[in-house]
Design a protein around this motif. Structure first.
Motif, PDB file in Angstrom:
ATOM      1  N   GLY A 564       3.576   2.589  -1.126  1.00 21.68           N
ATOM      2  CA  GLY A 564       3.055   1.831  -2.269  1.00 21.68           C
ATOM      3  C   GLY A 564       2.261   2.678  -3.234  1.00 21.68           C
ATOM      4  O   GLY A 564       1.909   2.234  -4.326  1.00 21.68           O
ATOM      5  N   ALA A 569       3.997   1.404  -6.281  1.00 24.66           N
ATOM      6  CA  ALA A 569       4.831   0.197  -6.210  1.00 24.66           C
ATOM      7  C   ALA A 569       5.351  -0.225  -7.581  1.00 24.66           C
ATOM      8  O   ALA A 569       6.481  -0.704  -7.701  1.00 24.66           O
ATOM      9  CB  ALA A 569       4.019  -0.939  -5.576  1.00 24.66           C
ATOM     10  N   GLN A 605       5.094  -1.436   5.839  1.00 26.54           N
ATOM     11  CA  GLN A 605       5.827  -1.661   4.600  1.00 26.54           C
ATOM     12  C   GLN A 605       7.270  -2.001   4.925  1.00 26.54           C
ATOM     13  O   GLN A 605       7.988  -1.228   5.552  1.00 26.54           O
ATOM     14  CB  GLN A 605       5.774  -0.421   3.702  1.00 26.54           C
TER      15      GLN A 605
END
Length: 662
Positions: A564, A569, A605
């Protein structure tokens, strides 16, 4: 030192580049591979070959880099280097604008900075009703959009799609704001930061005689940091190609400024754009050990883009990079501060031999807090410029109205310093002041207004006759405003701020004209970090990666290399943005000399493979597949105690001044 000594110090790759006879060359210089040394050697070689020094123009991105290159050439060649020019693109263009203003259709103009632009957009944006205002981008966003469109040479529609897609439906209202802004600039004879390049590029495109004139002055153009150039800067170089020799140095793997309009293709497709260009590579690294470079090389090899470079360490082998995994950002920050402190207290390592690299000033907050709690001395470098700080800009507003009484933006800033004066009142009074015939009329208006101190008005009269005594003008302005500014910034660290005025006074010392002083530091504001570096304080450097190019340190921590974050992201919808994120991480990794320490947070994730329209895979996390051959890992399961863990796990790391308004 002589040219022979300079050339003898080069390795084979550097020597081939510095002594080439090709008209146009691109030197792909890997991180830490002696880029500046090669440019210095190239300039010295040309002068020794009989090229007059004043026929060589070096273009860089900072004043500091320009000054360093010239100093090193002069050290090698002495008097024969006199006349060698090195400057930023903006300073070079400003030199042309001031030297032959009629060639650009300009007679008198003032340079406005970003704050001035934002104030103009704020006033223009505020003309209509509140509901309408709330539907429009903020002044900062309008500024960024306008600048991005011009530097990338895109239309307003294209720039909106790229920068502010949520405002596409408001295009007509935004277009009107842009037109109003451009009209106001022209009416006031203002040039903003981008105009300086736009005006010159437009004139080059329209005037063959101007191109011939500039080419006669600059037979050789040496361009540093080519990967950071944007389409507008390329438009300045391209018309000169037939008549000049172009020598560009850069690293496509360090192109990380697309958000400012930098065009990766300027360097990646150089051979396609410049006929018969010769390409050189510098791959011998003098900064890092091979283990650090192995990790950096691996990162690039995972990319679908062919960077086609493999850095080799002149220094040989050293310590393998390490990655530490923590439960959260608080444990991560506390460990970084504790590890630095232990190295200093136990191992005797100086504070300044440690550098912590972060994505942004926001990302630095936890680490700053941890350093304060652990009594670790540090400085944060995030790109803030001394002459961009609010209190210094307040001071400069007084100098600006003395240099140019027509500068209504400077008048507004100066007037709003005083109690009870807001934007509306200042705007109305500024319109009166710009129409005043002389300083006496200005004094009469200000005395009648009654808000500006009598002492400040008296000092303005003194300053108006001292425009050629810049340092004295600065000292007088400080005397006039210090008391009021101390009230304005009483709760905003005034004791620290007021020390900056001493530096402004020092900067003024070498200038003969007030307008010249103001112009120079608007074009290339001196960085606070440059001043701090001169002081050689023994402190840890906490720095954003975008401020870190050209820096290096013995021990480097790259914080929060978590999913991220690398890539971020918000970049995951675009192949190009993800690949720029890879280059950001590459820049961070290649700052380390002896030790590279990565930290990340143990976040889960869930992702799926994603491809763009051209079938290129968009990578969701750069460190997937990183093995222990390249990096040792350790997971910290408990809250950090300040002690280094004795063992490491071996796990795998899962002519137009304006804008195309179409």
């Amino acid at each position: 030192m002589s040219l022979k000594v300079l050339i003898d110090e080069l390795n084979t790759q550097q020597k081939q580049a510095a002594t080439t006879e090709a008209q146009h060359s691109l030197v792909l210089a890997g991180a830490g591979c002696g880029k500046t040394k090669t440019i210095v050697a190239r300039a010295a070689y040309l002068i020794e070959q009989g090229v007059p020094a004043d026929q060589i123009q070096i273009l860089t991105f900072t004043r500091r880099a320009a000054s360093e290159i010239v100093s090193r050439v002069e050290l090698a060649l002495g008097a024969s280097a006199k006349g060698l020019r090195a400057s930023t693109f903006h300073t070079f263009c400003m030199y042309l604008l001031r030297r032959v203003p009629k060639a650009f259709g300009l007679e008198q103009f003032s340079i406005i900075d970003r704050d001035d632009q934002m104030l103009m957009f704020r006033l223009l944006r505020g003309k209509d009703d509140k509901n309408h205002i709330n539907a429009l981008p903020k002044p900062k966003e309008l500024c960024d959009l306008y600048s991005f469109a011009r530097n990338t040479r895109q239309s307003l529609s294209q720039a909106l799609e790229a920068q502010l897609p949520e405002f596409v439906e408001q295009k007509e209202a935004i277009k009107q704001l842009m037109q109003d802004y451009q009209q106001r600039k022209q009416a006031r004879h203002f040039l903003d930061y981008d105009d300086i390049l736009v005006v010159v590029a437009a004139a080059f495109a329209q005037s063959e005689s101007l191109v011939n004139y500039v080419a006669s002055m600059c037979k050789h153009l040496l361009v540093d940091e080519m990967q950071d150039t944007n389409p507008l800067q390329w438009a300045l170089l391209e018309p000169l190609l037939e008549q000049v020799n172009l020598f560009c140095v850069g690293d496509d793997a360090q192109s990380i400024y697309a958000f400012r309009g930098a065009d990766f293709e300027n360097i990646h497709r150089f051979k396609d754009r410049v006929a018969n260009a010769q390409i050189f590579k510098l791959e011998r690294n003098y900064r890092s050990t091979q283990e650090i470079l192995d990790l950096s090389n691996w990162l690039l090899l995972q990319s679908p883009i062919h960077y086609d470079k493999q850095l080799e360490a002149q220094r040989g082998s050293g310590l393998k990079p390490k990655i530490h995994i923590f439960r959260n950002e608080f444990d991560e920050a506390a460990w970084i501060a504790a590890d630095i402190k232990q190295r200093h207290l136990v191992d005797g390592t100086a504070w300044h031999e440690h550098m912590v690299l972060v994505r942004s000033s926001f990302a630095a907050r936890h680490i700053e807090t941890a350093c304060i709690q652990a009594n670790v001395p540090y400085r944060f470098i995030g790109g803030m410029k001394l002459l961009e700080t609010a209190h210094v800009k307040d001071l400069l507003s007084m100098l600006r109205v003395i240099a140019n009484p027509q500068d209504d933006i400077a008048w507004m800033r100066f007037l709003t310093l005083w109690p009870g004066v807001g934007d509306v009142g200042a705007s109305k009074l500024a319109l009166q002041l710009v129409k005043a015939d002389d300083i006496s009329a200005i004094v009469t208006i200000l005395e009648k207004f009654g808000r500006v101190s009598a002492e400040a008005i008296l000092i303005m009269q003194q300053m108006s006759v001292l425009k050629d005594q810049v340092q004295q003008c600065v000292s007088l302005a400080i005397d006039a405003l210090k008391e009021q500014l101390s009230e304005n910034y009483a709760k905003k660290d005034w004791s620290k701020r007021c020390n900056d005025f001493d530096l402004v006074t020092q900067l003024a010392e070498k200038h003969q004209q007030l307008s010249e002083f103001l112009e120079q530091y608007v074009l290339d504001p001196i960085s606070i970090s440059e001043v701090e570096r001169l002081e050689q304080n023994d402190v840890v450097t906490l720095i954003t990666i975008h401020s870190a190019k050209g820096t290096e340190q013995k021990v480097c921590y790259v914080a929060n290399v978590s999913p991220g974050q690398y890539p971020h992201a918000r970049a995951l919808e675009s192949f190009d943005e993800v690949e720029e994120e890879r280059r950001v991480l590459y820049v961070a990794l290649t700052r380390a000399q002896n030790e590279l320490i990565l930290t990340k947070q143990n976040l889960s994730q869930w992702t799926s493979e994603k491809y763009d329209e051209q079938g290129r895979k968009i990578e969701h996390y750069f460190l997937t597949g990183l093995s222990r051959k390249l990096c040792i890992s350790e997971t910290h399961h408990q809250k950090n105690t300040g002690q280094r863990a004795p063992t490491y796990s071996s796990g795998r790391i899962d002519f137009d001044f304006g804008l195309n308004l179409d």
